[in-house]
Design a protein around this motif. Structure first.
Motif, mmCIF file in Angstrom:
data_model
loop_
_atom_site.group_PDB
_atom_site.id
_atom_site.type_symbol
_atom_site.label_atom_id
_atom_site.label_comp_id
_atom_site.label_asym_id
_atom_site.label_seq_id
_atom_site.Cartn_x
_atom_site.Cartn_y
_atom_site.Cartn_z
ATOM 1 N N ARG A 39 0.886 -1.196 0.131
ATOM 2 C CA ARG A 39 0.220 -0.102 0.202
ATOM 3 C C ARG A 39 0.922 1.240 0.058
ATOM 4 N NH1 ARG A 39 -2.492 0.789 5.790
ATOM 5 N NH2 ARG A 39 -0.582 0.259 7.203
ATOM 6 N N ARG A 40 0.139 2.340 -0.269
ATOM 7 C CA ARG A 40 1.058 3.669 -0.340
ATOM 8 C C ARG A 40 -0.065 4.739 0.165
ATOM 9 N NH1 ARG A 40 2.329 5.432 -6.305
ATOM 10 N NH2 ARG A 40 2.708 3.281 -6.632
ATOM 11 N N PHE A 41 0.821 5.672 0.808
ATOM 12 C CA PHE A 41 0.028 6.865 1.073
ATOM 13 C C PHE A 41 0.588 8.106 0.197
ATOM 14 C CE2 PHE A 41 0.190 3.891 4.708
ATOM 15 C CZ PHE A 41 -1.558 3.854 4.696
ATOM 16 N N SER A 42 -0.419 8.934 -0.204
ATOM 17 C CA SER A 42 0.366 10.108 -1.100
ATOM 18 C C SER A 42 0.242 11.178 -0.251
ATOM 19 C CB SER A 42 -0.602 10.037 -2.567
ATOM 20 O OG SER A 42 -0.151 8.853 -3.254
ATOM 21 N N ASN A 43 0.757 12.384 -0.749
ATOM 22 C CA ASN A 43 0.826 13.729 -0.362
ATOM 23 C C ASN A 43 -0.518 14.540 -1.091
ATOM 24 O OD1 ASN A 43 3.030 13.781 1.536
ATOM 25 N ND2 ASN A 43 4.395 13.760 -0.435
ATOM 26 N N ASP A 44 -0.901 15.514 -1.019
ATOM 27 C CA ASP A 44 -1.705 16.433 -1.492
ATOM 28 C C ASP A 44 -1.437 16.842 -3.209
ATOM 29 O OD1 ASP A 44 -3.372 16.391 0.532
ATOM 30 O OD2 ASP A 44 -2.850 18.449 1.175
ATOM 31 N N ASP A 45 -0.206 16.647 -3.307
ATOM 32 C CA ASP A 45 0.545 17.242 -4.490
ATOM 33 C C ASP A 45 0.563 15.836 -5.439
ATOM 34 O OD1 ASP A 45 2.714 15.868 -3.756
ATOM 35 O OD2 ASP A 45 4.078 17.609 -3.979
ATOM 36 N N GLY A 46 0.126 14.961 -4.968
ATOM 37 C CA GLY A 46 0.393 13.419 -5.827
ATOM 38 C C GLY A 46 1.626 12.680 -5.622
ATOM 39 N N SER A 47 2.525 13.489 -4.994
ATOM 40 C CA SER A 47 3.943 12.605 -4.713
ATOM 41 C C SER A 47 3.562 11.454 -3.597
ATOM 42 C CB SER A 47 4.933 13.695 -4.241
ATOM 43 O OG SER A 47 4.625 13.972 -3.097
ATOM 44 N N VAL A 48 4.367 10.500 -3.551
ATOM 45 C CA VAL A 48 4.205 9.256 -2.648
ATOM 46 C C VAL A 48 4.883 9.779 -1.117
ATOM 47 C CG1 VAL A 48 4.350 7.109 -2.139
ATOM 48 C CG2 VAL A 48 3.942 7.912 -4.317
ATOM 49 N N HIS A 49 4.188 9.566 -0.068
ATOM 50 C CA HIS A 49 4.884 10.013 0.969
ATOM 51 C C HIS A 49 5.364 8.761 1.876
ATOM 52 C CE1 HIS A 49 5.260 12.096 4.843
ATOM 53 N NE2 HIS A 49 4.623 11.388 5.547
ATOM 54 N N VAL A 50 4.783 7.401 1.650
ATOM 55 C CA VAL A 50 5.217 6.310 2.456
ATOM 56 C C VAL A 50 4.539 5.180 1.521
ATOM 57 C CG1 VAL A 50 4.811 4.954 4.400
ATOM 58 C CG2 VAL A 50 4.828 7.235 4.679
ATOM 59 N N ALA A 51 5.492 4.158 1.275
ATOM 60 C CA ALA A 51 4.863 2.899 0.872
ATOM 61 C C ALA A 51 5.387 1.742 1.481
ATOM 62 C CB ALA A 51 5.559 2.725 -0.713
ATOM 63 N N GLU A 52 4.504 0.795 1.630
ATOM 64 C CA GLU A 52 4.701 -0.533 2.540
ATOM 65 C C GLU A 52 4.884 -1.469 1.401
ATOM 66 O OE1 GLU A 52 2.492 -1.655 6.141
ATOM 67 O OE2 GLU A 52 1.613 -2.846 4.652
ATOM 68 N N MET A 53 6.115 -2.334 1.587
ATOM 69 C CA MET A 53 6.560 -3.310 0.457
ATOM 70 C C MET A 53 6.874 -4.660 1.423
ATOM 71 S SD MET A 53 8.206 -0.723 -2.331
ATOM 72 C CE MET A 53 7.762 -1.888 -3.639
ATOM 73 N N THR A 54 7.128 -5.660 0.329
ATOM 74 C CA THR A 54 7.682 -6.808 0.805
ATOM 75 C C THR A 54 8.670 -7.434 0.011
ATOM 76 O OG1 THR A 54 5.819 -8.099 -0.004
ATOM 77 C CG2 THR A 54 5.649 -7.395 2.378
ATOM 78 N N ILE A 55 9.653 -8.044 0.323
ATOM 79 C CA ILE A 55 10.578 -8.782 -0.482
ATOM 80 C C ILE A 55 10.318 -10.146 -0.103
ATOM 81 C CG2 ILE A 55 13.009 -9.224 -1.255
ATOM 82 C CD1 ILE A 55 13.517 -6.408 -0.470
ATOM 83 N N GLU A 56 9.801 -11.073 -1.007
ATOM 84 C CA GLU A 56 9.457 -12.322 -0.433
ATOM 85 C C GLU A 56 8.492 -12.242 0.862
ATOM 86 O OE1 GLU A 56 12.511 -15.072 -0.301
ATOM 87 O OE2 GLU A 56 13.150 -14.952 -2.312
ATOM 88 N N ASN A 57 8.886 -12.587 2.005
ATOM 89 C CA ASN A 57 7.833 -12.421 2.989
ATOM 90 C C ASN A 57 8.157 -11.150 4.003
ATOM 91 O OD1 ASN A 57 5.577 -14.175 2.477
ATOM 92 N ND2 ASN A 57 6.992 -15.721 3.070
ATOM 93 N N ALA A 58 9.403 -10.707 3.678
ATOM 94 C CA ALA A 58 10.192 -9.765 4.367
ATOM 95 C C ALA A 58 9.398 -8.177 4.190
ATOM 96 C CB ALA A 58 11.735 -9.609 4.224
ATOM 97 N N MET A 59 8.823 -7.626 5.179
ATOM 98 C CA MET A 59 8.295 -6.147 4.883
ATOM 99 C C MET A 59 9.409 -5.035 5.244
ATOM 100 S SD MET A 59 5.175 -4.410 7.103
ATOM 101 C CE MET A 59 3.966 -5.595 6.627
ATOM 102 N N PHE A 60 9.182 -4.049 4.545
ATOM 103 C CA PHE A 60 9.912 -3.004 4.654
ATOM 104 C C PHE A 60 9.111 -1.700 4.257
ATOM 105 C CE2 PHE A 60 11.054 -3.964 0.221
ATOM 106 C CZ PHE A 60 11.196 -2.848 -0.289
ATOM 107 N N HIS A 61 9.654 -0.442 4.729
ATOM 108 C CA HIS A 61 8.689 0.409 4.296
ATOM 109 C C HIS A 61 9.619 1.469 3.708
ATOM 110 C CE1 HIS A 61 6.394 -1.010 7.721
ATOM 111 N NE2 HIS A 61 5.425 -0.513 7.058
ATOM 112 N N ILE A 62 9.194 2.388 2.788
ATOM 113 C CA ILE A 62 9.975 3.467 2.236
ATOM 114 C C ILE A 62 9.170 4.863 2.271
ATOM 115 C CG2 ILE A 62 11.494 2.160 0.482
ATOM 116 C CD1 ILE A 62 9.733 2.826 -1.501
#
Length: 135
Positions: A39-62
């Motif tokens: 999933r992702r959360f965007s700013n009002d200008d459309g840029s991405v503020h946070v994304a939740e990602m996985t590699i295989e079963n390992a979660m990380f956030h950017i």
């Protein structure tokens, strides 16, 4: 009611990587690491503020770098103090894919006498990764 996508409340790490441009990070990690965007959360200008990602079963956030906080990207700091180690089924393939997508090899994939096969890369955003498996 829990609202995040992680319904498993066991103890584990979920690193938060700070980037100047999260959208670029999403695309790189998908291509280079076969990462899946949860999933992702965007700013009002459309840029991405946070994304939740996985590699295989390992979660990380950017996360978007903070302009007024100490949460800065390696690009802003000129380095990093952390290496992200991830155990995967085929570290050779993942490392080759990451390099083909734009990562830089730091040390080649090799077997070590302590029982791991490991190789290190730096992603285009300055984060260092160790791909590894037990041998």
């Amino acid at each position: 009611m829990q609202t995040n996508s992680n319904k498993n409340n066991t103890t584990r790490f979920a690193p938060m990587l700070y980037l100047k441009n999260v959208a670029d990070g999403i695309e790189f990690y998908k291509e280079a690491f076969n990462a899946k965007e949860i999933r992702r959360f965007s700013n009002d200008d459309g840029s991405v503020h946070v994304a939740e990602m996985t590699i295989e079963n390992a979660m990380f956030h950017i996360h978007e770098e903070g302009s007024t906080t100490s949460k800065l990207s390696p690009a802003t700091l000129g380095g990093t103090t952390t290496v992200l180690g991830i155990f995967v089924e085929d570290p050779d393939a993942l490392m080759s894919k990451a390099i083909a997508a734009g990562a830089t090899e730091i040390s080649p994939m090799q077997d070590f006498d302590y029982g791991y096969r490991q190789g290190d890369i730096k992603d285009p955003f300055g984060h260092n990764w160790t791909f590894q498996k037990s041998i």
